[in-house]
Structures are given as structure tokens and as C-alpha cells.
Design an enzyme around this catalytic site. Structure first.
Site, PDB file in Angstrom:
ATOM      1  N   CYS A 134       0.867  -1.173   0.000  1.00 49.76           N
ATOM      2  CA  CYS A 134       0.000   0.000   0.000  1.00 49.76           C
ATOM      3  C   CYS A 134       0.905   1.225   0.000  1.00 49.76           C
ATOM      4  CB  CYS A 134      -0.910  -0.024   1.228  1.00 49.76           C
ATOM      5  SG  CYS A 134      -2.015   1.391   1.247  1.00 49.76           S
ATOM      6  N   GLY A 135       0.831   2.002  -1.082  1.00 46.43           N
ATOM      7  CA  GLY A 135       1.730   3.148  -1.218  1.00 46.43           C
ATOM      8  C   GLY A 135       1.419   4.241  -0.214  1.00 46.43           C
ATOM      9  N   HIS A 136       0.133   4.625  -0.121  1.00 44.90           N
ATOM     10  CA  HIS A 136      -0.186   5.697   0.832  1.00 44.90           C
ATOM     11  C   HIS A 136       0.088   5.202   2.249  1.00 44.90           C
ATOM     12  CE1 HIS A 136      -4.067   3.923   2.176  1.00 44.90           C
ATOM     13  NE2 HIS A 136      -3.861   4.716   3.202  1.00 44.90           N
ATOM     14  N   HIS A 175      -8.799  -3.804  -7.757  1.00 42.62           N
ATOM     15  CA  HIS A 175      -8.827  -2.337  -7.838  1.00 42.62           C
ATOM     16  C   HIS A 175      -9.151  -1.925  -9.287  1.00 42.62           C
ATOM     17  CE1 HIS A 175      -6.228  -2.938  -4.291  1.00 42.62           C
ATOM     18  NE2 HIS A 175      -6.469  -1.690  -3.949  1.00 42.62           N
ATOM     19  N   ASP A 209     -10.241   5.495  -3.080  1.00 41.74           N
ATOM     20  CA  ASP A 209      -9.008   6.019  -2.500  1.00 41.74           C
ATOM     21  C   ASP A 209      -9.032   7.538  -2.548  1.00 41.74           C
ATOM     22  OD1 ASP A 209      -6.391   6.496  -1.666  1.00 41.74           O
ATOM     23  OD2 ASP A 209      -5.612   4.741  -2.738  1.00 41.74           O
ATOM     24  N   CYS A 214      -3.331   6.898  -4.812  1.00 46.31           N
ATOM     25  CA  CYS A 214      -3.086   5.456  -4.748  1.00 46.31           C
ATOM     26  C   CYS A 214      -1.667   5.117  -5.231  1.00 46.31           C
ATOM     27  CB  CYS A 214      -4.124   4.677  -5.558  1.00 46.31           C
ATOM     28  SG  CYS A 214      -4.038   2.897  -5.221  1.00 46.31           S
ATOM     29  N   GLY A 215      -0.823   4.767  -4.266  1.00 46.70           N
ATOM     30  CA  GLY A 215       0.579   4.498  -4.601  1.00 46.70           C
ATOM     31  C   GLY A 215       0.759   3.285  -5.488  1.00 46.70           C
ATOM     32  N   THR A 216       0.056   2.195  -5.165  1.00 47.44           N
ATOM     33  CA  THR A 216       0.210   1.003  -5.994  1.00 47.44           C
ATOM     34  C   THR A 216      -0.496   1.204  -7.342  1.00 47.44           C
ATOM     35  OG1 THR A 216      -1.654   0.009  -4.795  1.00 47.44           O
ATOM     36  CG2 THR A 216       0.557  -0.627  -4.089  1.00 47.44           C
TER      37      THR A 216
HETATM   38  O1  PYC Z   1      -1.845   3.792  -1.932  1.00 43.77           O
HETATM   39  O2  PYC Z   1      -1.388   1.807  -2.741  1.00 43.77           O
HETATM   40  C1  PYC Z   1      -2.141   2.600  -2.196  1.00 43.77           C
HETATM   41  C2  PYC Z   1      -3.492   2.141  -1.805  1.00 43.77           C
HETATM   42  C3  PYC Z   1      -4.043   0.913  -2.040  1.00 43.77           C
HETATM   43  C4  PYC Z   1      -5.328   0.950  -1.496  1.00 43.77           C
HETATM   44  C5  PYC Z   1      -5.522   2.180  -0.933  1.00 43.77           C
HETATM   45  N1  PYC Z   1      -4.376   2.892  -1.129  1.00 43.77           N
END
Ligand code: PYC
Length: 326
Positions: A88-90, A213, A239, A243-245
């Protein structure tokens, strides 16, 4: 009474609740094995932390743990209202800001063990956190799927630590609002129906991986940025961050299409206007990239969650009907 100590933060509006003590002891094995144990033996902890009455559908949880990879400083397992996340990036940005808040780390590079591999995060003195994410790649390009009642969508299937369907074209004639947060219900409904159609048509990631997603893109509100997105998360929430990923998956598609060069910056806006500044380097395997996602998180609370054995809802309930209940 059981108590679980947490630090809450948000990264561009998207919350992370990090369990810093009182969480389950999952042993010392590789993190992808510890997730299985978490799911099988301690899923009630995930539910207690993320679901109502203590949490909400939008909350992402993280269990801070010892790393298995000895080159890492910490380990983390992320989870949400319905299941566990690879990365999870965030959340990784929130983790680093929470450890800084605790006085455990300072500016510099910190290595994090996750169920999908090692990531590193560089904390700058300004508080900006740059996450060097796991290897990301496009799995399938220009996949078309018919969504009952909506029409034909085309998009790419890509991996950025989780699996994504990135919509590149919408059904002809479908009238859609701009990507604005007050229209989130419309985008959510479309994403949920599209995700169900992907599953019904056997469209998956590698080795049959479920695509949980869905991402839609539009022009940015701020012309200094490159794109705006709406990301539907596995449990039905969207999100609030870019969303980092998901942005890692987007960079993999841009790279595969020759639309973004290694090292060039990509500013991804979220549906609420928060921004991640991103770039990538080529991966060692052809067609793969190593993305970097930079953003800022702020601590919003520290708390002890209390689990009273007399409370019939001690392990949470899913008001929106998306999460598992006891
Ligand atoms: O930031 O990767 C992310 C992420 C995945 C689901 C919610 N945020």
C-alpha cells in the site's frame, strides 16, 4: 479487556491506522506466510481495527512487525475492510510518518519488508516520503469487457503491488460527470460493476489473480499535474489519495506505451486533488519498472482501541455490507 495501540495518519486524505502494539504475534516467518496466519487465526483483529464502530470502509490498517528480510528495518502487513493488501503506497508513507512521529526514525532511507517484497522509503527533512515500490508491470493491454447495462469498457491490467484494471476507454455515448469527489457514488457504481464483469469474464492478473482495484483517469484540475484519477478499492471505498500502488501500475502502462521516459516526473492527482509525484527506473526484467511514489502524510491521532469481551460488536460490523462480519 484487550487493548491495541494505534497511530492514525492520512496521506493525501487517505487514512492509515498503524497497529504499534497489542496486535497479533504472527511469528517470524516470511511476511507472505504471516498474512495467511493473520487471515486464518486473527482476522477478528483486522475487523475490529478497520470496521465500524472503530473504523470505516475507507480505513487501511497496517500491522507493524519485525521484518523477516534482515536487510529491512521494519515489517508491515496492510489490510482493509475486506481483506489484506500486498502493498500500500499511501500506507507506506503513513507508516514512515508515524514512525517519525514516535521519534523512532529520522530523515534518511528506511527499508520495509512487506508480503510482496522489500520496499524502501526515503524521509526528507521536509516530511516528504519517497517510496521505491516493488517491481511493477503491465500484464495485458487494451482488454475489452462488456459491462451489463453500461456497455463496452477497454483498459489495461497491471500490477503495482496490487492488481488493477486501468480504464482507457469508456462505452460510446455514456454520459459521465467529471472526476469530482461529489460524484463519487457514480464512479463507485461503475467501478463495482466493471470489476464484477472482469471476474465474470475470467479477466485476471497473473496466475488467475483477482483484479480488486479499478482506476479511471481524466484531465487534472491543476494544469501543473499530468492526470487525475478515481480508484475503487477492494472493499467498495474509493481512495482519497492518488493510490501508490495504482499509480505504480499506471507508470508501468505509460512506460510500456513509450509515453513516459525513465526518470521523467508524473504528477498524479487524486479525486480530492491530493498529489503524488512519481517517476520510474527500468526493472531488471524486460517490461518491468521500479516506480517511486512521493507524498506526505500527517499523524491525526494516537489511540488505544479497547476490545471489551462483553461487547457484541467488539470485532466490528460492516455497515455498508462490504466487509466480513463475525
Ligand atoms: O496507496 O497503494 C495505495 C493504496 C491501495 C489501497 C488504498 N491505497
Amino acid at each position: 479487556m484487550q487493548s491495541i495501540d494505534v497511530i492514525d495518519s492520512h496521506t493525501g486524505g487517505e487514512p492509515t491506522r498503524l497497529i504499534v502494539s497489542g496486535g497479533p504475534d504472527l511469528g517470524r516467518g516470511p511476511l507472505h506466510e504471516r498474512v495467511i496466519r493473520f487471515r486464518e487465526e486473527f482476522d477478528h483483529v483486522r475487523r475490529a481495527v478497520t470496521l465500524e464502530p472503530r473504523g470505516s470502509d475507507v480505513l487501511v490498517g497496517g500491522l507493524l512487525c519485525e521484518p523477516h528480510d534482515v536487510s529491512c528495518d521494519v515489517g508491515v502487513i496492510f489490510f482493509n475492510n475486506v481483506d489484506y493488501l500486498g502493498m500500500c503506497g499511501h500506507g507506506a508513507i503513513g507508516l514512515i510518518s508515524s514512525l517519525e512521529y514516535q521519534g523512532k526514525i529520522g530523515p534518511g532511507v528506511h527499508a520495509i519488508d512487506t508480503p510482496v517484497g522489500k520496499v524502501t522509503a526515503e524521509l526528507a527533512p521536509s516530511g516528504l516520503v519517497s517510496v521505491a515500490n516493488v517491481k511493477s508491470f503491465r500484464h495485458a493491454a487494451a482488454v475489452t469487457v462488456d459491462v451489463p447495462g453500461l456497455g463496452s469498457f477497454t483498459g489495461d491490467v497491471a500490477y503495482g503491488g496490487n492488481w488493477f484494471f486501468l480504464v482507457t476507454s469508456l462505452p460510446e455515448g455514456l454520459e459521465l460527470p467529471k472526476l469530482r469527489v461529489h460524484d463519487h457514488a457514480r464512479w463507485t457504481d461503475m467501478g463495482v460493476r466493471l470489476r464484477a464483469a472482469l471476474a465474470a469474464n475470467g479477466i485476471t492478473g497473473d496466475s488467475g489473480a483477482y483484479i480488486d482495484h479499478v482506476e479511471f483517469f481524466g484531465p487534472p484540475e491543476d494544469p501543473a499535474h499530468d492526470s487525475r484519477n478515481f480508484v475503487l478499492c477492494p472493499g467498495g471505498a474509493f481512495d482519497r489519495s492518488p493510490c501508490g500502488t495504482g499509480t505504480s501500475a499506471k507508470l508501468a502502462c505509460l512506460a510500456a506505451d513509450g509515453k513516459l521516459a525513465p526518470g521523467a516526473l508524473w504528477a498524479q492527482e487524486s479525486i480530492i486533488g491530493s498529489v503524488f509525484s512519481c517517476s520510474y527506473q527500468e526493472g531488471s526484467e524486460p517490461g518491468t519498472i521500479l516506480p517511486t511514489i512521493a507524498g506526505t502524510a500527517f499523524v491525526s491521532a494516537t489511540a488505544s482501541l479497547v476490545i471489551d469481551p462483553r461487547d457484541p460488536f467488539r470485532h466490528g460490523f460492516a455497515a455498508a455490507g462490504t466487509g466480513a462480519t463475525e
